[in-house]
Motif scaffolding. Structure first.
Motif, PDB file in Angstrom:
ATOM      1  N   GLN A 163       0.752  -1.030   0.026  1.00 37.84           N
ATOM      2  CA  GLN A 163       0.038  -0.164   0.159  1.00 37.84           C
ATOM      3  C   GLN A 163       0.900   1.333   0.032  1.00 37.84           C
ATOM      4  OE1 GLN A 163      -3.593  -0.414   2.879  1.00 37.84           O
ATOM      5  NE2 GLN A 163      -2.320  -2.250   3.593  1.00 37.84           N
ATOM      6  N   LYS A 166       2.452   2.316  -3.337  1.00 39.20           N
ATOM      7  CA  LYS A 166       1.581   3.099  -4.093  1.00 39.20           C
ATOM      8  C   LYS A 166       1.198   4.531  -3.666  1.00 39.20           C
ATOM      9  CE  LYS A 166      -0.470   0.174  -7.217  1.00 39.20           C
ATOM     10  NZ  LYS A 166      -0.517   0.576  -8.791  1.00 39.20           N
ATOM     11  N   HIS A 189      -5.123  -5.659  -1.465  1.00 39.37           N
ATOM     12  CA  HIS A 189      -4.391  -4.514  -1.003  1.00 39.37           C
ATOM     13  C   HIS A 189      -3.635  -3.594  -1.886  1.00 39.37           C
ATOM     14  CE1 HIS A 189      -5.598  -6.780   2.769  1.00 39.37           C
ATOM     15  NE2 HIS A 189      -5.310  -5.480   3.394  1.00 39.37           N
ATOM     16  N   GLY A 190      -3.878  -3.712  -2.999  1.00 34.00           N
ATOM     17  CA  GLY A 190      -3.334  -2.625  -3.963  1.00 34.00           C
ATOM     18  C   GLY A 190      -2.430  -3.025  -4.999  1.00 34.00           C
ATOM     19  N   ARG A 294      -5.513   5.945   3.809  1.00 34.25           N
ATOM     20  CA  ARG A 294      -4.565   5.692   2.650  1.00 34.25           C
ATOM     21  C   ARG A 294      -3.910   4.356   3.063  1.00 34.25           C
ATOM     22  NH1 ARG A 294      -3.809  11.324   3.152  1.00 34.25           N
ATOM     23  NH2 ARG A 294      -2.071  10.736   4.758  1.00 34.25           N
ATOM     24  N   LEU A 295      -3.864   3.923   4.281  1.00 37.54           N
ATOM     25  CA  LEU A 295      -3.376   2.682   4.711  1.00 37.54           C
ATOM     26  C   LEU A 295      -4.445   1.897   5.590  1.00 37.54           C
ATOM     27  CD1 LEU A 295      -0.448   1.119   4.819  1.00 37.54           C
ATOM     28  CD2 LEU A 295      -0.099   2.453   6.759  1.00 37.54           C
TER      29      LEU A 295
END
Length: 328
Positions: A163, A166, A189-190, A294-295
């Motif tokens: 994450q 990103k 999770h991205g 964001r996390l």
């Protein structure tokens, strides 16, 4: 109070629940009553002792590290001299080298105050997991648009690194993990691509996903995984080693670095010692990312403190995705 220690090296069964006095905070320390303890994989290697490798040879009795989330119960001499009760009652998180207990002492300098509304899983990443993932990416000098390969991407630190890569602007994140469930977890999770590193051809699969090479590799496994990864680096590519979960300490051939590749190690404790202010800023940055959404942290299991052996079995069976928490 209850605590967990071990008095001989071996499997999870050597972990012992015992009664002990509540510790007294010394100068510059506070006493924290634990509400949750984030377990760390490295303790399974330390618990096995010299058989895990020379760097895991520690004296007995063995103590378990962990990320403790709890409430300040008391302060030691010299803490908040002008208002000694100001810290008492605050919700905090801290890394402890004797964490599997109902109470721990913590150095004030590395106490992280938990922002309001942050759940216990997220709070448990503030002392170690989040700052390690962030520090490793920065040690690799990740630039916007670059390709990142994250090994063990379904682990407690790995899923945060995916994450954060990103967040820091990576153009493509390739995740490796073992098994379909963990690959799906990494994608959720991205990660842009997820590859099973239990397959012998995993480097070929990475090569197809990144035909121009990988710019940054985060490696917590070491051994053959580290060596095979070097050939995947683009010119000027960087590998950051922040763990040796395999217990395989292979030497890196000097000739493998002649292609303008580099390998650097990252240790959170060494980073904090070298630049304490930067270390504290990293904790604050992770807290900000968590608070802003964001996390996110995934908790695989919450177990009673007395079931510490079960947590270690999950680690050794590679059965977990995200964090494992112990609840006193």
């Amino acid at each position: 109070m209850r605590r967990i220690r071990y008095y001989s090296y071996g499997g999870p069964e050597v972990l012992t629940v015992e009664q002990a006095d509540i510790p007294v905070p010394g100068p510059g320390q506070v006493l924290v009553r634990a509400s949750a303890i984030g377990a760390n994989f490295v303790d399974t290697l330390l618990r096995r002792g010299p058989s895990s490798g020379p760097i895991f040879d520690r004296p007995l009795p063995g103590r378990l590290t962990g990320d403790v989330v709890g409430t300040v119960e008391a302060v030691g001499p010299g803490v908040a001299v002008d208002q000694p009760a100001s810290l008492v009652g605050r919700r905090v998180a801290t890394l402890s080298e004797d964490a599997f207990a109902e109470y721990v002492v913590a150095d004030l300098d590395w106490l992280a105050e938990v922002p309001s509304g942050l759940d216990v899983g997220a709070a448990s990443t503030l002392p170690l997991g989040g700052p390690t993932a962030l520090g490793a990416l920065r040690a690799g000098h990740l630039a916007p648009g670059e390709t990142v390969l994250v090994h063990a991407a379904a682990g407690g630190i790995g899923h945060l690194a995916v994450q954060l890569a990103k967040v820091l602007g990576a153009g493509r994140v390739i995740a490796t993990a073992a098994g379909a469930a963990k690959l799906d977890f990494a994608l959720d999770h991205g990660a842009d691509v997820a590859i099973d590193y239990s397959a012998d051809d995993w480097p070929d699969q990475v090569g197809k996903a990144a035909p121009d090479g990988v710019d940054v590799i985060l490696d917590s496994i070491g051994g053959q995984t580290l060596l095979r990864g070097l050939d995947l680096l683009a010119p000027l590519g960087r590998t950051v080693v922040y763990g040796v979960a395999s217990g395989d300490f292979r030497e890196i051939p000097v000739t493998s670095l002649f292609a303008l590749r580099s390998v650097v190690g990252f240790s959170l404790l060494a980073w904090r010692a070298a630049d304490p202010e930067a270390g504290r800023r990293d904790v604050a940055e992770i807290a900000g990312h968590l608070a802003a959404g964001r996390l996110r942290t995934t908790v695989h299991a919450c177990l009673p403190l007395d079931e510490a052996a079960s947590a270690h079995r999950m680690f050794e069976e590679r059965a977990h995705r995200g964090r494992i928490l112990l609840l006193p």
